[in-house]
Design a protein around this motif. Structure first.
Motif, PDB file in Angstrom:
ATOM      1  N   ARG A  51       0.839  -1.209   0.000  1.00  0.00           N
ATOM      2  CA  ARG A  51       0.000   0.000   0.000  1.00  0.00           C
ATOM      3  C   ARG A  51       0.868   1.251   0.000  1.00  0.00           C
ATOM      4  O   ARG A  51       0.632   2.186  -0.776  1.00  0.00           O
ATOM      5  CB  ARG A  51      -0.919  -0.009   1.212  1.00  0.00           C
ATOM      6  CG  ARG A  51      -1.734   1.253   1.359  1.00  0.00           C
ATOM      7  CD  ARG A  51      -2.666   1.155   2.582  1.00  0.00           C
ATOM      8  NE  ARG A  51      -3.244   2.443   2.862  1.00  0.00           N
ATOM      9  CZ  ARG A  51      -3.010   3.148   3.961  1.00  0.00           C
ATOM     10  NH1 ARG A  51      -2.232   2.676   4.909  1.00  0.00           N
ATOM     11  NH2 ARG A  51      -3.580   4.318   4.143  1.00  0.00           N
ATOM     12  N   PHE A  52       1.900   1.274   0.860  1.00  0.00           N
ATOM     13  CA  PHE A  52       2.774   2.442   0.897  1.00  0.00           C
ATOM     14  C   PHE A  52       3.482   2.638  -0.446  1.00  0.00           C
ATOM     15  O   PHE A  52       3.532   3.750  -0.964  1.00  0.00           O
ATOM     16  CB  PHE A  52       3.817   2.319   2.019  1.00  0.00           C
ATOM     17  CG  PHE A  52       4.875   3.376   1.904  1.00  0.00           C
ATOM     18  CD1 PHE A  52       4.614   4.690   2.265  1.00  0.00           C
ATOM     19  CD2 PHE A  52       6.121   3.076   1.377  1.00  0.00           C
ATOM     20  CE1 PHE A  52       5.579   5.684   2.111  1.00  0.00           C
ATOM     21  CE2 PHE A  52       7.092   4.057   1.222  1.00  0.00           C
ATOM     22  CZ  PHE A  52       6.823   5.366   1.592  1.00  0.00           C
ATOM     23  N   LEU A  53       4.015   1.551  -0.992  1.00  0.00           N
ATOM     24  CA  LEU A  53       4.740   1.678  -2.259  1.00  0.00           C
ATOM     25  C   LEU A  53       3.821   2.104  -3.404  1.00  0.00           C
ATOM     26  O   LEU A  53       4.243   2.830  -4.304  1.00  0.00           O
ATOM     27  CB  LEU A  53       5.459   0.366  -2.593  1.00  0.00           C
ATOM     28  CG  LEU A  53       6.658   0.037  -1.699  1.00  0.00           C
ATOM     29  CD1 LEU A  53       7.155  -1.377  -1.974  1.00  0.00           C
ATOM     30  CD2 LEU A  53       7.775   1.055  -1.876  1.00  0.00           C
ATOM     31  N   ALA A  54       2.574   1.672  -3.362  1.00  0.00           N
ATOM     32  CA  ALA A  54       1.635   1.996  -4.437  1.00  0.00           C
ATOM     33  C   ALA A  54       1.059   3.404  -4.308  1.00  0.00           C
ATOM     34  O   ALA A  54       0.822   4.067  -5.324  1.00  0.00           O
ATOM     35  CB  ALA A  54       0.500   0.975  -4.465  1.00  0.00           C
ATOM     36  N   THR A  55       0.836   3.844  -3.057  1.00  0.00           N
ATOM     37  CA  THR A  55       0.125   5.114  -2.875  1.00  0.00           C
ATOM     38  C   THR A  55       0.944   6.197  -2.179  1.00  0.00           C
ATOM     39  O   THR A  55       0.559   7.366  -2.213  1.00  0.00           O
ATOM     40  CB  THR A  55      -1.153   4.890  -2.035  1.00  0.00           C
ATOM     41  OG1 THR A  55      -0.764   4.539  -0.689  1.00  0.00           O
ATOM     42  CG2 THR A  55      -2.042   3.820  -2.638  1.00  0.00           C
ATOM     43  N   GLY A  56       1.996   5.797  -1.484  1.00  0.00           N
ATOM     44  CA  GLY A  56       2.752   6.756  -0.681  1.00  0.00           C
ATOM     45  C   GLY A  56       2.121   7.004   0.678  1.00  0.00           C
ATOM     46  O   GLY A  56       2.654   7.758   1.496  1.00  0.00           O
ATOM     47  N   ALA A  61       2.692   3.010   9.484  1.00  0.00           N
ATOM     48  CA  ALA A  61       2.105   1.686   9.709  1.00  0.00           C
ATOM     49  C   ALA A  61       2.947   0.604   9.047  1.00  0.00           C
ATOM     50  O   ALA A  61       3.194  -0.456   9.640  1.00  0.00           O
ATOM     51  CB  ALA A  61       0.672   1.643   9.183  1.00  0.00           C
ATOM     52  N   ALA A  62       3.408   0.854   7.836  1.00  0.00           N
ATOM     53  CA  ALA A  62       4.242  -0.134   7.142  1.00  0.00           C
ATOM     54  C   ALA A  62       5.548  -0.351   7.891  1.00  0.00           C
ATOM     55  O   ALA A  62       5.991  -1.495   8.067  1.00  0.00           O
ATOM     56  CB  ALA A  62       4.511   0.325   5.709  1.00  0.00           C
ATOM     57  N   THR A  63       6.155   0.733   8.336  1.00  0.00           N
ATOM     58  CA  THR A  63       7.422   0.632   9.065  1.00  0.00           C
ATOM     59  C   THR A  63       7.253  -0.159  10.357  1.00  0.00           C
ATOM     60  O   THR A  63       8.032  -1.073  10.646  1.00  0.00           O
ATOM     61  CB  THR A  63       7.978   2.039   9.361  1.00  0.00           C
ATOM     62  OG1 THR A  63       8.196   2.713   8.111  1.00  0.00           O
ATOM     63  CG2 THR A  63       9.271   1.980  10.138  1.00  0.00           C
ATOM     64  N   VAL A  64       6.233   0.193  11.129  1.00  0.00           N
ATOM     65  CA  VAL A  64       5.976  -0.525  12.385  1.00  0.00           C
ATOM     66  C   VAL A  64       5.724  -2.003  12.101  1.00  0.00           C
ATOM     67  O   VAL A  64       6.224  -2.886  12.813  1.00  0.00           O
ATOM     68  CB  VAL A  64       4.797   0.109  13.161  1.00  0.00           C
ATOM     69  CG1 VAL A  64       4.347  -0.781  14.314  1.00  0.00           C
ATOM     70  CG2 VAL A  64       5.185   1.492  13.667  1.00  0.00           C
ATOM     71  N   THR A 125      13.022   5.940   2.252  1.00  0.00           N
ATOM     72  CA  THR A 125      12.003   5.011   2.751  1.00  0.00           C
ATOM     73  C   THR A 125      11.598   3.971   1.707  1.00  0.00           C
ATOM     74  O   THR A 125      11.432   2.793   2.026  1.00  0.00           O
ATOM     75  CB  THR A 125      10.764   5.791   3.234  1.00  0.00           C
ATOM     76  OG1 THR A 125      11.184   6.728   4.229  1.00  0.00           O
ATOM     77  CG2 THR A 125       9.726   4.862   3.822  1.00  0.00           C
ATOM     78  N   ARG A 126      11.438   4.381   0.462  1.00  0.00           N
ATOM     79  CA  ARG A 126      11.044   3.422  -0.586  1.00  0.00           C
ATOM     80  C   ARG A 126      12.087   2.320  -0.734  1.00  0.00           C
ATOM     81  O   ARG A 126      11.740   1.138  -0.838  1.00  0.00           O
ATOM     82  CB  ARG A 126      10.840   4.133  -1.925  1.00  0.00           C
ATOM     83  CG  ARG A 126       9.571   4.977  -1.987  1.00  0.00           C
ATOM     84  CD  ARG A 126       9.352   5.583  -3.367  1.00  0.00           C
ATOM     85  NE  ARG A 126       9.187   4.611  -4.422  1.00  0.00           N
ATOM     86  CZ  ARG A 126       8.063   3.924  -4.682  1.00  0.00           C
ATOM     87  NH1 ARG A 126       7.005   4.114  -3.932  1.00  0.00           N
ATOM     88  NH2 ARG A 126       8.010   3.078  -5.690  1.00  0.00           N
TER      89      ARG A 126
END
Length: 174
Positions: A51-56, A61-64, A125-126
């Protein structure tokens, strides 16, 4: 039972003594609980990372979730090493799980690389998330190794039980 030509009989995953130790060890239950828990954490984390990679969106939440996945991985690896010691007499690289353990080292290395990149601010981050995806890919391969090994063990046990039953039936018919 006939062997295929040129093929050595495969060593069963557990000797009878190892099976007894496996069944008596509380670490077997711990592994049985942690493995599906780790898979569930992986699925949630994978969704958050994608989700993060697709939308930013959802970086925190992804990191945690990756940190939690890594902590669960460390836990299952430590308890798995204890389990191996109890069952096979050595902490890691027991012949029965040698290649699974080797792959586990890669999984741990990649997860640890992500944590190091996060702590030390190496990469953006990416890129860190792509390191996590590499770790997750290795994890999926490793999980498949373990599932295939455990399936083979169940088939061995079922085959052995069928052979014992077949040996007993003629005696009972007399």
């Amino acid at each position: 039972m006939q062997q295929k030509l040129g093929k050595k009989p495969r060593r069963p995953l557990y000797t009878p003594e190892e099976r007894i130790r496996r069944d008596a060890s509380p670490w077997t239950i711990v592994q049985g609980v942690l493995a599906p828990l780790q898979f569930l954490v992986f699925l949630v984390s994978l969704a958050l990372v994608v989700r993060f990679l697709a939308t930013g969106n959802g970086e925190y939440a992804a990191t945690v979730s990756i940190v939690v996945k890594t902590l669960v991985l460390y836990t299952i690896m430590i308890t798995g090493a204890i389990w191996e010691k109890k069952v096979f007499g050595q902490y890691l690289l027991a012949p029965a799980f040698f290649w699974e353990d080797v792959m586990s080292f890669l999984v741990i290395a990649l997860h640890t690389a992500y944590i190091a990149a996060l702590i030390y601010g190496v990469f953006d981050t990416r890129t860190q998330m792509f390191i996590a995806l590499a770790a997750y890919t290795a994890y999926v391969v490793n999980a498949a190794q373990f599932l295939l090994k455990l399936r083979a063990a169940r088939l061995d046990e079922a085959r052995k039980a069928a052979e014992m039953q077949a040996a007993v039936e003629p005696e009972m018919a007399q």
